[in-house]
Design a protein around this motif. Structure first.
Motif, PDB file in Angstrom:
ATOM      1  N   THR A 160      -0.562 -16.304   1.518  1.00 22.93           N
ATOM      2  CA  THR A 160      -0.694 -15.385   0.274  1.00 22.93           C
ATOM      3  C   THR A 160      -2.040 -14.547   0.184  1.00 22.93           C
ATOM      4  OG1 THR A 160       0.697 -17.191  -0.802  1.00 22.93           O
ATOM      5  CG2 THR A 160      -0.666 -15.792  -2.017  1.00 22.93           C
ATOM      6  N   LEU A 161      -1.896 -13.103  -0.011  1.00 23.37           N
ATOM      7  CA  LEU A 161      -3.184 -12.690  -0.400  1.00 23.37           C
ATOM      8  C   LEU A 161      -3.198 -11.923  -1.454  1.00 23.37           C
ATOM      9  CD1 LEU A 161      -5.564 -10.757   0.788  1.00 23.37           C
ATOM     10  CD2 LEU A 161      -3.818  -8.909   1.302  1.00 23.37           C
ATOM     11  N   THR A 162      -4.614 -12.241  -2.427  1.00 26.35           N
ATOM     12  CA  THR A 162      -4.731 -11.851  -3.619  1.00 26.35           C
ATOM     13  C   THR A 162      -5.866 -10.995  -3.439  1.00 26.35           C
ATOM     14  OG1 THR A 162      -3.954 -13.851  -4.387  1.00 26.35           O
ATOM     15  CG2 THR A 162      -5.119 -12.510  -6.010  1.00 26.35           C
ATOM     16  N   VAL A 163      -5.665  -9.722  -4.034  1.00 25.50           N
ATOM     17  CA  VAL A 163      -6.684  -8.625  -4.189  1.00 25.50           C
ATOM     18  C   VAL A 163      -7.049  -8.358  -5.335  1.00 25.50           C
ATOM     19  CG1 VAL A 163      -7.035  -6.421  -3.175  1.00 25.50           C
ATOM     20  CG2 VAL A 163      -5.708  -7.832  -1.818  1.00 25.50           C
ATOM     21  N   SER A 164      -8.648  -7.901  -5.689  1.00 24.00           N
ATOM     22  CA  SER A 164      -8.942  -7.774  -7.094  1.00 24.00           C
ATOM     23  C   SER A 164      -9.644  -6.442  -6.808  1.00 24.00           C
ATOM     24  CB  SER A 164      -9.686  -8.890  -7.590  1.00 24.00           C
ATOM     25  OG  SER A 164     -10.768  -8.964  -6.704  1.00 24.00           O
ATOM     26  N   ARG A 165      -9.869  -5.958  -5.759  1.00 23.23           N
ATOM     27  CA  ARG A 165     -10.874  -4.630  -5.459  1.00 23.23           C
ATOM     28  C   ARG A 165     -10.263  -3.686  -4.529  1.00 23.23           C
ATOM     29  NH1 ARG A 165     -17.112  -5.178  -5.197  1.00 23.23           N
ATOM     30  NH2 ARG A 165     -16.805  -2.848  -5.308  1.00 23.23           N
ATOM     31  N   GLY A 166      -8.969  -3.659  -4.319  1.00 19.70           N
ATOM     32  CA  GLY A 166      -8.137  -2.606  -3.506  1.00 19.70           C
ATOM     33  C   GLY A 166      -7.820  -2.978  -2.378  1.00 19.70           C
ATOM     34  N   ALA A 167      -6.487  -2.786  -2.106  1.00 22.09           N
ATOM     35  CA  ALA A 167      -5.688  -3.080  -0.485  1.00 22.09           C
ATOM     36  C   ALA A 167      -5.017  -1.679  -0.583  1.00 22.09           C
ATOM     37  CB  ALA A 167      -4.601  -4.178  -0.948  1.00 22.09           C
ATOM     38  N   LEU A 168      -4.921  -1.192   0.754  1.00 21.71           N
ATOM     39  CA  LEU A 168      -3.981  -0.269   1.339  1.00 21.71           C
ATOM     40  C   LEU A 168      -2.916  -0.493   2.082  1.00 21.71           C
ATOM     41  CD1 LEU A 168      -3.615   3.049   1.795  1.00 21.71           C
ATOM     42  CD2 LEU A 168      -5.153   2.740   3.640  1.00 21.71           C
ATOM     43  N   MET A 169      -1.894  -0.104   1.303  1.00 23.52           N
ATOM     44  CA  MET A 169      -0.511  -0.465   2.121  1.00 23.52           C
ATOM     45  C   MET A 169       0.044   0.629   2.636  1.00 23.52           C
ATOM     46  SD  MET A 169       1.340  -3.108  -0.740  1.00 23.52           S
ATOM     47  CE  MET A 169       0.508  -4.549  -1.585  1.00 23.52           C
ATOM     48  N   LEU A 170       0.317   0.636   4.071  1.00 19.03           N
ATOM     49  CA  LEU A 170       0.701   1.778   4.858  1.00 19.03           C
ATOM     50  C   LEU A 170       2.173   1.473   5.065  1.00 19.03           C
ATOM     51  CD1 LEU A 170      -2.233   1.502   7.601  1.00 19.03           C
ATOM     52  CD2 LEU A 170      -1.831   3.247   5.562  1.00 19.03           C
ATOM     53  N   ARG A 171       2.757   2.624   5.044  1.00 17.28           N
ATOM     54  CA  ARG A 171       4.336   2.933   5.476  1.00 17.28           C
ATOM     55  C   ARG A 171       4.739   3.499   6.515  1.00 17.28           C
ATOM     56  NH1 ARG A 171       7.283   1.914   0.835  1.00 17.28           N
ATOM     57  NH2 ARG A 171       6.343   1.310  -0.888  1.00 17.28           N
ATOM     58  N   ASP A 172       5.824   2.769   6.989  1.00 14.45           N
ATOM     59  CA  ASP A 172       6.389   3.369   8.166  1.00 14.45           C
ATOM     60  C   ASP A 172       7.599   3.910   7.884  1.00 14.45           C
ATOM     61  OD1 ASP A 172       7.345   4.322  10.776  1.00 14.45           O
ATOM     62  OD2 ASP A 172       7.228   2.098  11.747  1.00 14.45           O
ATOM     63  N   GLU A 173       7.741   5.313   7.621  1.00 11.93           N
ATOM     64  CA  GLU A 173       9.077   5.877   6.921  1.00 11.93           C
ATOM     65  C   GLU A 173       9.175   5.411   5.479  1.00 11.93           C
ATOM     66  OE1 GLU A 173      12.391   5.050   9.528  1.00 11.93           O
ATOM     67  OE2 GLU A 173      11.969   6.528  10.944  1.00 11.93           O
ATOM     68  N   SER A 174       9.806   4.545   5.181  1.00 13.28           N
ATOM     69  CA  SER A 174      10.121   4.039   3.755  1.00 13.28           C
ATOM     70  C   SER A 174       9.742   2.747   3.727  1.00 13.28           C
ATOM     71  CB  SER A 174      11.648   4.253   3.467  1.00 13.28           C
ATOM     72  OG  SER A 174      12.427   3.483   4.046  1.00 13.28           O
ATOM     73  N   LYS A 175       9.354   1.981   4.830  1.00  9.44           N
ATOM     74  CA  LYS A 175       8.959   0.468   4.486  1.00  9.44           C
ATOM     75  C   LYS A 175       7.497   0.247   4.588  1.00  9.44           C
ATOM     76  CE  LYS A 175      13.317  -1.512   6.000  1.00  9.44           C
ATOM     77  NZ  LYS A 175      13.839  -2.501   7.030  1.00  9.44           N
ATOM     78  N   ILE A 176       6.895  -0.395   4.149  1.00  5.58           N
ATOM     79  CA  ILE A 176       5.570  -0.916   4.220  1.00  5.58           C
ATOM     80  C   ILE A 176       5.595  -1.711   5.712  1.00  5.58           C
ATOM     81  CG2 ILE A 176       3.496  -2.586   3.457  1.00  5.58           C
ATOM     82  CD1 ILE A 176       4.560  -1.778   0.518  1.00  5.58           C
ATOM     83  N   SER A 177       4.549  -1.397   6.399  1.00  8.43           N
ATOM     84  CA  SER A 177       4.411  -2.147   7.680  1.00  8.43           C
ATOM     85  C   SER A 177       2.906  -2.594   7.879  1.00  8.43           C
ATOM     86  CB  SER A 177       4.453  -0.945   8.677  1.00  8.43           C
ATOM     87  OG  SER A 177       3.242   0.149   8.550  1.00  8.43           O
ATOM     88  N   LYS A 178       1.887  -2.368   6.987  1.00 10.69           N
ATOM     89  CA  LYS A 178       0.715  -2.974   7.255  1.00 10.69           C
ATOM     90  C   LYS A 178       0.013  -2.999   5.994  1.00 10.69           C
ATOM     91  CE  LYS A 178      -0.192  -1.996  12.200  1.00 10.69           C
ATOM     92  NZ  LYS A 178       1.104  -1.057  12.512  1.00 10.69           N
TER      93      LYS A 178
END
Length: 225
Positions: A169-187
């Motif tokens: 479980t990851l809880t973020v309070s100051r920013g996370a960048l979710m990268l997409r590969d086509e339509s799906k989040i990959s990283k």
């Protein structure tokens, strides 16, 4: 259509009189103009009116729906609606009735504000040292749709979010960048100060990563500081 269809279902189950439901949807659409962003929130406001209008058309539109379906074209086909040959020109004409000058000025200011807001996130999550976490098919996350900031076509910044996956479980309070590969989040990328490189432990006040004890990455290069 996922969030839009779910939001429509909630409105449909209100069991209020038709006129009251219509007034409720109209108020929501009017209030939506004051949102700071439509990123990841557009469907919540557009789903109910599209769905109710489709209901009013009399067709059995819910049967056979597919994840890739779009409520707009479905409504266009149901009524049917003939689009003008030059949509851009027609939009320009109609925009004059909706205070286009003020809208463009507002959107320009909004875009400039977006660039200012993402600058510190870009410095931390793109240019700075980061922890990169891969995601699996069981990845899920919750977030505030009013906070999401599009970085570019490849990813979105979530100032606050809680994610779960096989790794924990990851809880973020100051920013996370979710990268997409086509339509799906990959990283998922989260910032790590240079002094912590090689340690990858939780940062109090920015994020907390509770690792599942049994998990190890399939490729060690896919999780790194």
């Amino acid at each position: 259509m996922n969030e839009g269809l779910a939001e429509y279902t909630g409105v449909r189950l209100r069991t209020t009189p038709k006129a009251e439901t219509s007034d409720y949807i109209a108020r929501r659409l009017d209030d939506a103009r004051n949102r700071p962003s439509f990123v990841r929130s557009f469907a919540y406001e557009s789903g109910p009116p599209y769905g109710i209008l489709l209901d009013e058309s009399g067709i059995d539109w819910r049967k056979g729906l597919k994840p890739g379906d779009d409520l707009g074209p479905l409504l266009q086909k149901a009524l049917p609606i003939r689009l003008p040959s030059d949509i851009k020109e027609e939009a320009e004409k109609r925009s004059r009735d909706h205070d286009a000058f003020a809208l463009r000025a507002s959107e320009t200011e909004r875009e400039n504000d977006r660039k200012r807001r993402i600058a510190p996130y870009r410095a931390r999550l793109v240019d700075g040292p980061v922890l990169i976490i891969p995601v699996t098919e069981r990845f899920s996350y919750s977030f505030n749709p009013n906070e999401a900031l599009p970085l570019d076509e490849s990813g979105t910044i979530y100032p606050t979010t809680r994610t779960t996956d096989d790794w924990g479980t990851l809880t973020v309070s100051r920013g996370a960048l979710m990268l997409r590969d086509e339509s799906k989040i990959s990283k998922v990328r989260i910032s790590v100060p240079a002094r912590m490189l090689g340690h990858c432990k939780a940062m109090v006040g920015r994020w907390n990563l509770a690792m599942a004890g049994y998990w190890s990455p399939p490729d060690a290069r896919e999780i790194s500081c």
